[in-house]
Design a protein around this motif. Structure first.
Motif, short mmCIF file in Angstrom:
data_model
loop_
_atom_site.label_atom_id
_atom_site.label_comp_id
_atom_site.label_asym_id
_atom_site.label_seq_id
_atom_site.Cartn_x
_atom_site.Cartn_y
_atom_site.Cartn_z
N VAL A 143 -0.39 -1.50 -10.82
CA VAL A 143 -0.48 -0.41 -9.85
C VAL A 143 -1.91 0.13 -9.91
CG1 VAL A 143 0.46 1.81 -9.09
CG2 VAL A 143 1.94 0.17 -10.29
N LEU A 144 -2.63 -0.02 -8.81
CA LEU A 144 -4.03 0.41 -8.74
C LEU A 144 -4.16 1.53 -7.73
CD1 LEU A 144 -5.70 -3.13 -8.43
CD2 LEU A 144 -5.24 -1.86 -10.54
N SER A 145 -5.34 2.12 -7.68
CA SER A 145 -5.61 3.05 -6.59
C SER A 145 -6.95 2.70 -5.97
CB SER A 145 -5.62 4.50 -7.11
OG SER A 145 -6.69 4.67 -8.02
N ILE A 186 9.69 4.36 2.51
CA ILE A 186 9.71 2.94 2.19
C ILE A 186 11.15 2.45 2.13
CG2 ILE A 186 9.08 1.20 0.46
CD1 ILE A 186 6.88 3.22 -0.42
N LYS A 187 11.40 1.37 2.85
CA LYS A 187 12.75 0.82 2.89
C LYS A 187 13.14 0.27 1.52
CE LYS A 187 14.12 1.20 7.20
NZ LYS A 187 12.94 1.44 7.98
N LYS A 188 14.43 0.40 1.24
CA LYS A 188 14.98 -0.12 -0.01
C LYS A 188 14.61 -1.59 -0.18
CE LYS A 188 19.35 0.74 -2.22
NZ LYS A 188 19.20 1.86 -3.10
N GLY A 189 14.20 -1.94 -1.37
CA GLY A 189 13.94 -3.35 -1.64
C GLY A 189 12.50 -3.79 -1.42
N ILE A 190 11.73 -2.99 -0.69
CA ILE A 190 10.35 -3.40 -0.39
C ILE A 190 9.49 -3.39 -1.66
CG2 ILE A 190 8.27 -2.92 0.98
CD1 ILE A 190 10.68 -3.87 2.62
N VAL A 191 9.68 -2.36 -2.48
CA VAL A 191 8.89 -2.26 -3.71
C VAL A 191 9.13 -3.49 -4.60
CG1 VAL A 191 8.38 -0.84 -5.74
CG2 VAL A 191 8.89 0.25 -3.56
N GLU A 192 10.38 -3.96 -4.60
CA GLU A 192 10.73 -5.13 -5.41
C GLU A 192 9.99 -6.38 -4.97
OE1 GLU A 192 12.89 -2.80 -4.56
OE2 GLU A 192 14.69 -2.80 -5.81
N LEU A 193 9.56 -6.41 -3.71
CA LEU A 193 8.86 -7.60 -3.20
C LEU A 193 7.41 -7.65 -3.66
CD1 LEU A 193 9.96 -7.61 0.58
CD2 LEU A 193 10.77 -9.15 -1.22
N ALA A 194 6.88 -6.51 -4.11
CA ALA A 194 5.44 -6.41 -4.34
C ALA A 194 5.00 -7.18 -5.58
CB ALA A 194 5.04 -4.95 -4.47
N ASP A 195 3.87 -7.88 -5.45
CA ASP A 195 3.19 -8.49 -6.59
C ASP A 195 2.05 -7.59 -7.06
OD1 ASP A 195 4.53 -11.17 -6.54
OD2 ASP A 195 3.65 -11.19 -4.54
N LEU A 196 1.68 -6.66 -6.19
CA LEU A 196 0.57 -5.75 -6.48
C LEU A 196 0.80 -4.47 -5.67
CD1 LEU A 196 -2.29 -5.00 -7.47
CD2 LEU A 196 -3.23 -6.48 -5.70
N VAL A 197 0.69 -3.33 -6.33
CA VAL A 197 0.88 -2.05 -5.66
C VAL A 197 -0.44 -1.29 -5.69
CG1 VAL A 197 2.09 0.17 -5.78
CG2 VAL A 197 3.35 -1.94 -6.21
N VAL A 198 -0.86 -0.78 -4.54
CA VAL A 198 -2.13 -0.07 -4.47
C VAL A 198 -1.92 1.28 -3.79
CG1 VAL A 198 -4.50 -0.08 -3.62
CG2 VAL A 198 -3.45 -2.23 -4.37
N THR A 239 0.77 9.47 -8.51
CA THR A 239 1.55 8.42 -7.86
C THR A 239 1.41 7.10 -8.61
OG1 THR A 239 1.12 9.54 -5.77
CG2 THR A 239 2.04 7.32 -5.62
N VAL A 240 0.19 6.80 -9.05
CA VAL A 240 -0.04 5.58 -9.84
C VAL A 240 0.83 5.61 -11.09
CG1 VAL A 240 -1.73 4.35 -11.27
CG2 VAL A 240 -2.37 5.10 -8.96
N LEU A 255 0.85 -1.19 0.00
CA LEU A 255 0.00 0.00 0.00
C LEU A 255 0.89 1.24 0.00
CD1 LEU A 255 -2.90 -0.54 2.59
CD2 LEU A 255 -3.09 -0.46 0.10
N LEU A 256 0.52 2.22 -0.83
CA LEU A 256 1.28 3.46 -0.90
C LEU A 256 0.38 4.65 -0.60
CD1 LEU A 256 3.27 2.97 -4.25
CD2 LEU A 256 4.15 2.70 -1.92
N LEU A 257 1.02 5.73 -0.22
CA LEU A 257 0.31 6.99 -0.02
C LEU A 257 0.31 7.78 -1.33
CD1 LEU A 257 2.00 8.04 3.33
CD2 LEU A 257 -0.45 7.55 3.03
N PRO A 258 -0.66 8.63 -1.52
CA PRO A 258 -0.59 9.53 -2.67
C PRO A 258 0.49 10.58 -2.40
CG PRO A 258 -2.81 9.47 -1.69
CD PRO A 258 -1.86 8.86 -0.71
#
Ligand SMILES: Nc1nc2c(ncn2[C@@H]2O[C@H](COP(=O)(O)OP(=O)(O)O)[C@@H](O)[C@H]2O)c(=O)[nH]1
Ligand SMILES: [Mg+2]
Length: 336
Positions: free
Chosen positions: A237-239, A189-201, A216-217, A177-180
């Motif tokens: 990447v959804l919202s 967000i810690k380095k590497g966390i985005v790489e773990l994601a299968d879905l970003v919202v 942001t999307v 989950l991300l903030l706008p």
């Protein structure tokens, strides 16, 4: 019915869990969370009895920085999924919960409707000294929930440290989950966390934040195309808004698409097999270290060796070798 004696009998407890009895479910999780050696023996028997009835859930990890709206999102998402005929268990991996009092527990005010729903089961993070310990118990709680008939398991992580990797290692889909707002650093967000994601919202896509959420999307869609290319799955990447609940249905649909894509590619079972193997090795490490610590000869030698290592007069590898020799009762060539 579940009686106190059934609770002490792993086979009876397993049967009660399978009937979906709430009290048995809670008791079973309390049992696996216990560190008492006799409880551990019963916990292993319980899990062995339940194992054939596990694995039938969609396992979803959810992460994001504190304040992104994880609890609010899980309430909205959980209720939506229950509305589609599923049963939802919510667990947490929060190694800081001893200090903070538990992420989910403190947040139950944001999950009032979900926690009251018959189709939901919410369990705060177990108190555990190590991330490994907390992760192990959460994995086991997940199996118990599956055996009790929960076909969607959500594992929440607090989003402040190493726990994301632990959660990504126990689920089928890792949702970030991300903030706008701006990029990773701005969002904390810690380095590497985005790489773990299968879905970003991107959450909070409502009111004044709607326009920022759109940017942001777009930013993350672009960033993710640069980041990684996978044949079977392009990270969407959804919202959404956890408050107005707009976009929540699309998140659930995308979870279904991911599952279908992974099953078709044979990657769902491969991922789970790899996770089970990694779990085995972490169990081996944890229990080896535990028995080593308990060994009388090791305990006798440890204070002095630790003191010399911390004083800088003894090399850690040499101290470790001495301890290992005491543990094994024979000389060892090399530590590795
Ligand atoms: N505007 C808006 N606020 C939200 C949304 N989701 C959560 N919030 C607010 O953000 C704050 C943090 O939410 P919470 O669920 O506790 O976040 P957590 O720390 O990630 O669990 C609360 O004040 C929520 O009401 C949303 O979709 N839109
Ligand atoms: Mg929360």
């Amino acid at each position: 019915m579940t009686t106190p004696s059934t609770l002490n009998d792993p086979a009876a407890l397993a049967a009660a869990v399978r009937r979906g009895e709430r009290r048995a479910l809670a008791r079973a999780i309390t049992l696996i969370e216990s560190t008492r050696p006799d409880h551990r023996v019963r916990a292993d028997a319980l899990l062995t009895a339940l194992l054939p009835h596990t694995g039938n859930s969609v396992r979803i990890g959810i992460s994001g920085v504190p304040g992104v709206g994880k609890s609010t999102f899980i309430e909205a998402f959980g209720l939506h999924v229950i509305g589609r005929g599923h049963k939802v268990a919510v667990l947490a991996v929060d190694p800081t919960s001893q200090r903070t009092g538990g992420s989910i527990l403190g947040d139950k005010t944001r999950m009032v409707d979900l926690s009251r729903d018959d189709g939901a089961f919410i369990r705060p993070s177990p108190a555990g000294a190590t991330l490994g310990g907390v992760a192990r118990r959460t994995r086991e709680a997940m199996l118990i929930c599956e055996a009790a008939g929960f076909d969607v398991v959500i594992v929440e992580t607090v989003g402040v440290g190493q726990s994301e990797t632990a959660v990504a290692d126990m689920v089928d889909l890792f949702l970030l989950l991300l903030l706008p707002a701006g990029g990773d650093e701005l969002q904390g967000i810690k380095k590497g966390i985005v790489e773990l994601a299968d879905l970003v919202v991107v959450n909070k896509a409502d009111g004044d934040l709607a326009a920022t959420a759109r940017h942001t999307v777009a930013d993350y869609r672009h960033a993710l195309t640069l980041l990684r290319h996978e044949a079977d799955w392009r990270v969407p990447v959804l919202s959404c808004s956890a408050i107005t609940r707009a976009g929540i249905d699309a998140v659930w649909e995308t979870v279904g698409e991911h599952r279908a894509a992974m099953v078709a590619a044979g990657r769902r079972s491969a991922r789970r097999a790899e996770q089970a193997r990694a779990w085995l090795w972490s169990e081996i490490r944890e229990s080896l270290v535990e028995s080593l610590r308990r060994h009388p000869d090791v305990r006798a030698a440890l204070p002095d060796l630790e003191a010399r290592v911390t004083a800088g007069t003894l090399v850690p590898a040499a101290a470790a070798r001495t301890l290992l020799e005491r543990f094994l009762g024979r000389p060892v060539g090399t530590v590795d």
